[in-house]
Design a protein around this motif. Sequence first.
Motif, PDB file in Angstrom:
ATOM      1  N   THR A  71       0.810  -1.217   0.000  1.00  0.00           N
ATOM      2  CA  THR A  71       0.000   0.000   0.000  1.00  0.00           C
ATOM      3  C   THR A  71       0.840   1.263   0.000  1.00  0.00           C
ATOM      4  OG1 THR A  71      -1.736  -1.179   1.209  1.00  0.00           O
ATOM      5  CG2 THR A  71      -1.843   1.227   1.216  1.00  0.00           C
ATOM      6  N   PHE A  72       1.897   1.294   0.822  1.00  0.00           N
ATOM      7  CA  PHE A  72       2.632   2.545   1.027  1.00  0.00           C
ATOM      8  C   PHE A  72       4.051   2.550   0.443  1.00  0.00           C
ATOM      9  CE2 PHE A  72      -0.416   2.422   4.647  1.00  0.00           C
ATOM     10  CZ  PHE A  72      -1.164   3.542   4.276  1.00  0.00           C
ATOM     11  N   VAL A  73       4.449   1.452  -0.207  1.00  0.00           N
ATOM     12  CA  VAL A  73       5.768   1.421  -0.852  1.00  0.00           C
ATOM     13  C   VAL A  73       5.636   1.108  -2.341  1.00  0.00           C
ATOM     14  CG1 VAL A  73       8.053   0.360  -0.897  1.00  0.00           C
ATOM     15  CG2 VAL A  73       6.917   0.748   1.295  1.00  0.00           C
ATOM     16  N   VAL A  74       5.051  -0.054  -2.652  1.00  0.00           N
ATOM     17  CA  VAL A  74       4.962  -0.468  -4.056  1.00  0.00           C
ATOM     18  C   VAL A  74       4.042   0.463  -4.849  1.00  0.00           C
ATOM     19  CG1 VAL A  74       4.372  -2.351  -5.614  1.00  0.00           C
ATOM     20  CG2 VAL A  74       5.398  -2.852  -3.385  1.00  0.00           C
ATOM     21  N   PHE A  75       2.877   0.743  -4.321  1.00  0.00           N
ATOM     22  CA  PHE A  75       1.938   1.644  -5.005  1.00  0.00           C
ATOM     23  C   PHE A  75       2.587   3.009  -5.296  1.00  0.00           C
ATOM     24  CE2 PHE A  75      -2.352  -0.438  -4.546  1.00  0.00           C
ATOM     25  CZ  PHE A  75      -2.845  -0.054  -5.778  1.00  0.00           C
ATOM     26  N   PRO A  76       3.168   3.687  -4.298  1.00  0.00           N
ATOM     27  CA  PRO A  76       3.793   4.989  -4.583  1.00  0.00           C
ATOM     28  C   PRO A  76       4.932   4.906  -5.599  1.00  0.00           C
ATOM     29  CG  PRO A  76       3.407   4.778  -2.236  1.00  0.00           C
ATOM     30  CD  PRO A  76       3.118   3.433  -2.837  1.00  0.00           C
ATOM     31  N   LEU A  77       5.699   3.820  -5.580  1.00  0.00           N
ATOM     32  CA  LEU A  77       6.782   3.674  -6.559  1.00  0.00           C
ATOM     33  C   LEU A  77       6.217   3.590  -7.977  1.00  0.00           C
ATOM     34  CD1 LEU A  77       9.220   1.217  -4.731  1.00  0.00           C
ATOM     35  CD2 LEU A  77       9.536   3.669  -5.150  1.00  0.00           C
ATOM     36  N   LEU A  78       5.120   2.869  -8.133  1.00  0.00           N
ATOM     37  CA  LEU A  78       4.476   2.805  -9.444  1.00  0.00           C
ATOM     38  C   LEU A  78       3.917   4.166  -9.843  1.00  0.00           C
ATOM     39  CD1 LEU A  78       2.587  -0.616  -9.153  1.00  0.00           C
ATOM     40  CD2 LEU A  78       4.645  -0.116 -10.480  1.00  0.00           C
ATOM     41  N   GLY A  79       3.391   4.913  -8.848  1.00  0.00           N
ATOM     42  CA  GLY A  79       2.908   6.253  -9.137  1.00  0.00           C
ATOM     43  C   GLY A  79       4.013   7.177  -9.604  1.00  0.00           C
ATOM     44  N   LEU A  80       5.162   7.097  -8.961  1.00  0.00           N
ATOM     45  CA  LEU A  80       6.308   7.909  -9.382  1.00  0.00           C
ATOM     46  C   LEU A  80       6.782   7.509 -10.778  1.00  0.00           C
ATOM     47  CD1 LEU A  80       8.323   8.020  -6.036  1.00  0.00           C
ATOM     48  CD2 LEU A  80       7.110   9.924  -7.117  1.00  0.00           C
ATOM     49  N   ALA A  82       4.959   6.569 -13.148  1.00  0.00           N
ATOM     50  CA  ALA A  82       3.999   7.078 -14.135  1.00  0.00           C
ATOM     51  C   ALA A  82       4.274   8.523 -14.521  1.00  0.00           C
ATOM     52  CB  ALA A  82       2.579   6.944 -13.584  1.00  0.00           C
ATOM     53  N   ARG A  83       5.234   9.172 -13.861  1.00  0.00           N
ATOM     54  CA  ARG A  83       5.569  10.557 -14.209  1.00  0.00           C
ATOM     55  C   ARG A  83       6.011  10.667 -15.673  1.00  0.00           C
ATOM     56  NH1 ARG A  83       6.760  14.722 -10.776  1.00  0.00           N
ATOM     57  NH2 ARG A  83       7.073  13.247  -9.044  1.00  0.00           N
ATOM     58  N   GLY A  84       6.574   9.587 -16.192  1.00  0.00           N
ATOM     59  CA  GLY A  84       7.000   9.602 -17.586  1.00  0.00           C
ATOM     60  C   GLY A  84       5.859   9.685 -18.581  1.00  0.00           C
ATOM     61  N   LEU A  85       4.615   9.509 -18.113  1.00  0.00           N
ATOM     62  CA  LEU A  85       3.452   9.590 -18.994  1.00  0.00           C
ATOM     63  C   LEU A  85       2.950  11.010 -19.174  1.00  0.00           C
ATOM     64  CD1 LEU A  85       1.515   6.490 -17.615  1.00  0.00           C
ATOM     65  CD2 LEU A  85       3.024   6.601 -19.606  1.00  0.00           C
ATOM     66  N   VAL A  86       3.562  11.972 -18.485  1.00  0.00           N
ATOM     67  CA  VAL A  86       3.209  13.397 -18.625  1.00  0.00           C
ATOM     68  C   VAL A  86       4.168  14.025 -19.635  1.00  0.00           C
ATOM     69  CG1 VAL A  86       2.976  15.590 -17.399  1.00  0.00           C
ATOM     70  CG2 VAL A  86       2.451  13.446 -16.209  1.00  0.00           C
ATOM     71  N   LEU A  99      -1.003  10.225  -8.544  1.00  0.00           N
ATOM     72  CA  LEU A  99       0.028  10.005  -7.541  1.00  0.00           C
ATOM     73  C   LEU A  99      -0.568  10.010  -6.137  1.00  0.00           C
ATOM     74  CD1 LEU A  99       3.008   9.530  -7.058  1.00  0.00           C
ATOM     75  CD2 LEU A  99       3.383  12.004  -7.137  1.00  0.00           C
ATOM     76  N   PHE A 100      -1.515  10.913  -5.893  1.00  0.00           N
ATOM     77  CA  PHE A 100      -2.193  10.923  -4.594  1.00  0.00           C
ATOM     78  C   PHE A 100      -2.945   9.613  -4.370  1.00  0.00           C
ATOM     79  CE2 PHE A 100      -6.117  11.755  -2.163  1.00  0.00           C
ATOM     80  CZ  PHE A 100      -5.552  12.062  -0.939  1.00  0.00           C
ATOM     81  N   ALA A 230      -6.806   4.277 -18.935  1.00  0.00           N
ATOM     82  CA  ALA A 230      -5.856   3.269 -19.419  1.00  0.00           C
ATOM     83  C   ALA A 230      -4.722   3.048 -18.412  1.00  0.00           C
ATOM     84  CB  ALA A 230      -5.288   3.698 -20.770  1.00  0.00           C
ATOM     85  N   VAL A 231      -4.222   4.136 -17.855  1.00  0.00           N
ATOM     86  CA  VAL A 231      -3.143   4.028 -16.873  1.00  0.00           C
ATOM     87  C   VAL A 231      -3.629   3.290 -15.632  1.00  0.00           C
ATOM     88  CG1 VAL A 231      -1.615   5.337 -15.350  1.00  0.00           C
ATOM     89  CG2 VAL A 231      -1.947   6.077 -17.706  1.00  0.00           C
ATOM     90  N   GLU A 232      -4.851   3.571 -15.187  1.00  0.00           N
ATOM     91  CA  GLU A 232      -5.370   2.931 -13.984  1.00  0.00           C
ATOM     92  C   GLU A 232      -5.656   1.448 -14.207  1.00  0.00           C
ATOM     93  OE1 GLU A 232      -8.610   5.184 -12.388  1.00  0.00           O
ATOM     94  OE2 GLU A 232      -7.244   6.627 -11.470  1.00  0.00           O
ATOM     95  N   VAL A 233      -6.056   1.079 -15.407  1.00  0.00           N
ATOM     96  CA  VAL A 233      -6.244  -0.340 -15.722  1.00  0.00           C
ATOM     97  C   VAL A 233      -4.924  -1.090 -15.547  1.00  0.00           C
ATOM     98  CG1 VAL A 233      -6.664  -1.978 -17.596  1.00  0.00           C
ATOM     99  CG2 VAL A 233      -8.227  -0.065 -17.246  1.00  0.00           C
ATOM    100  N   VAL A 234      -3.852  -0.523 -16.080  1.00  0.00           N
ATOM    101  CA  VAL A 234      -2.537  -1.151 -15.956  1.00  0.00           C
ATOM    102  C   VAL A 234      -2.096  -1.187 -14.492  1.00  0.00           C
ATOM    103  CG1 VAL A 234      -0.101  -0.973 -16.591  1.00  0.00           C
ATOM    104  CG2 VAL A 234      -1.874  -0.504 -18.292  1.00  0.00           C
ATOM    105  N   LEU A 235      -2.315  -0.094 -13.773  1.00  0.00           N
ATOM    106  CA  LEU A 235      -1.919  -0.025 -12.362  1.00  0.00           C
ATOM    107  C   LEU A 235      -2.604  -1.105 -11.543  1.00  0.00           C
ATOM    108  CD1 LEU A 235      -0.473   1.477 -10.026  1.00  0.00           C
ATOM    109  CD2 LEU A 235      -2.488   2.965  -9.875  1.00  0.00           C
ATOM    110  N   LEU A 236      -3.914  -1.265 -11.727  1.00  0.00           N
ATOM    111  CA  LEU A 236      -4.658  -2.272 -10.970  1.00  0.00           C
ATOM    112  C   LEU A 236      -4.204  -3.678 -11.346  1.00  0.00           C
ATOM    113  CD1 LEU A 236      -6.903  -3.010  -8.989  1.00  0.00           C
ATOM    114  CD2 LEU A 236      -8.533  -2.871 -10.883  1.00  0.00           C
ATOM    115  N   ALA A 237      -3.997  -3.922 -12.635  1.00  0.00           N
ATOM    116  CA  ALA A 237      -3.563  -5.246 -13.076  1.00  0.00           C
ATOM    117  C   ALA A 237      -2.201  -5.608 -12.476  1.00  0.00           C
ATOM    118  CB  ALA A 237      -3.500  -5.297 -14.605  1.00  0.00           C
ATOM    119  N   VAL A 238      -1.286  -4.648 -12.467  1.00  0.00           N
ATOM    120  CA  VAL A 238       0.048  -4.901 -11.915  1.00  0.00           C
ATOM    121  C   VAL A 238      -0.040  -5.220 -10.427  1.00  0.00           C
ATOM    122  CG1 VAL A 238       2.260  -3.816 -11.360  1.00  0.00           C
ATOM    123  CG2 VAL A 238       1.293  -3.562 -13.646  1.00  0.00           C
TER     124      VAL A 238
END
Length: 349
Positions: A71-80, A82-86, A99-100, A230-238
């Motif tokens: 919840t507080f390590v893997v998820f935030p790392l994936l959020g960070l 995703a910065r490359g998608l901006v 990211l939030f 699309a990004v959230e679909v990938v995030l949830l699947a991962v």
Amino acid sequence: MPIDPYILLLLGTVGLAALLPARGTASDVASGASTAAIAFLFFLYGARLSTREAMDGLKHWRLHVTVLACTFVVFPLLGLAARGLVPVLLNQPLYQGLLFLTLVPSTIQSSIAFTSMARGNVPAAICAGSFSSLAGIVLTPLLAAAVLGGSAGGFSADSVVKIVLQLLVPFVAGQLLRRWIGAFVARHKKVLGLVDRGSILLVVYTAFSEGMVQGIWHQVSPARLAGLLAVEVVLLAVMLALTWYGAKALRFNREDRIAIQFAGSKKSLAAGLPMASVLFGAHASLAVLPLMLFHQMQLMVCAVIAKRRAQDPDTDTETETEADAAEPVTASAPPAASRTAVGTGTRSG
């Protein structure tokens, strides 16, 4: 894959805020009412959680550490990452909301419901969701300060204090009064469940009203929303894959893996909304939009997974098979020896 009727109520609340946003005095009243409603919501959480269950849950510390790490390590790392998608798929405000989303604690009710449906370790799911929510009261704003910085609506120590007063203090009060009101809460859980959902609807209306008044919705286009989905679909699947196969690699049994998957891959709308209101202020509506979309997505997907998990082979058969694969076969070994080889996931939550 059914659509949760509550999501339709959330969308209707967003539409109401778009047509009739609260302004001036009405905005102040709505803001105060939403703050009080969320405080009461966490008071009920405290009154529902059995202190004995929570203490028993501490014995299963490996499972809870795994869920907290997801919840507080893997998820935030994936959020960070995703910065490359901006700005290819996401603009900056939507990315901040995404990211939030990765910083928010896990759910309680839906984790329990899906774990029960899938024949998993329900006591562990209860404690894991509760521990995650409590940890998130402190960790989410601290992580937001670290990864969002000044973009989080002017984060300050006052933000942490407000969140603690709004969420943690009522929860503790509910725990202290549980001896006298716990039975009443249990008898009227359906009625109080309406209070839960009504509180969240009120927070959504307040946040989106502020967004309409500030005129921030011009920052979101249909193409950006499609990119976000699309990004959230990938995030949830991962996360669903990592929690299931990662727990298997850590040698948890099937019941524990189910609890880890459902508690470690989901995010709480009830906890995230009030935190976003404090941290993002007038921009909270864009910050919670990714969380609202992810919330519906996780409910739909996890409902399907839970039904399939319920049809899995018998737990004991699977556990024996895993143990036999892990331990060398000897001609003189008694049949019960295969069970002692497991030695990792306990079934008491």
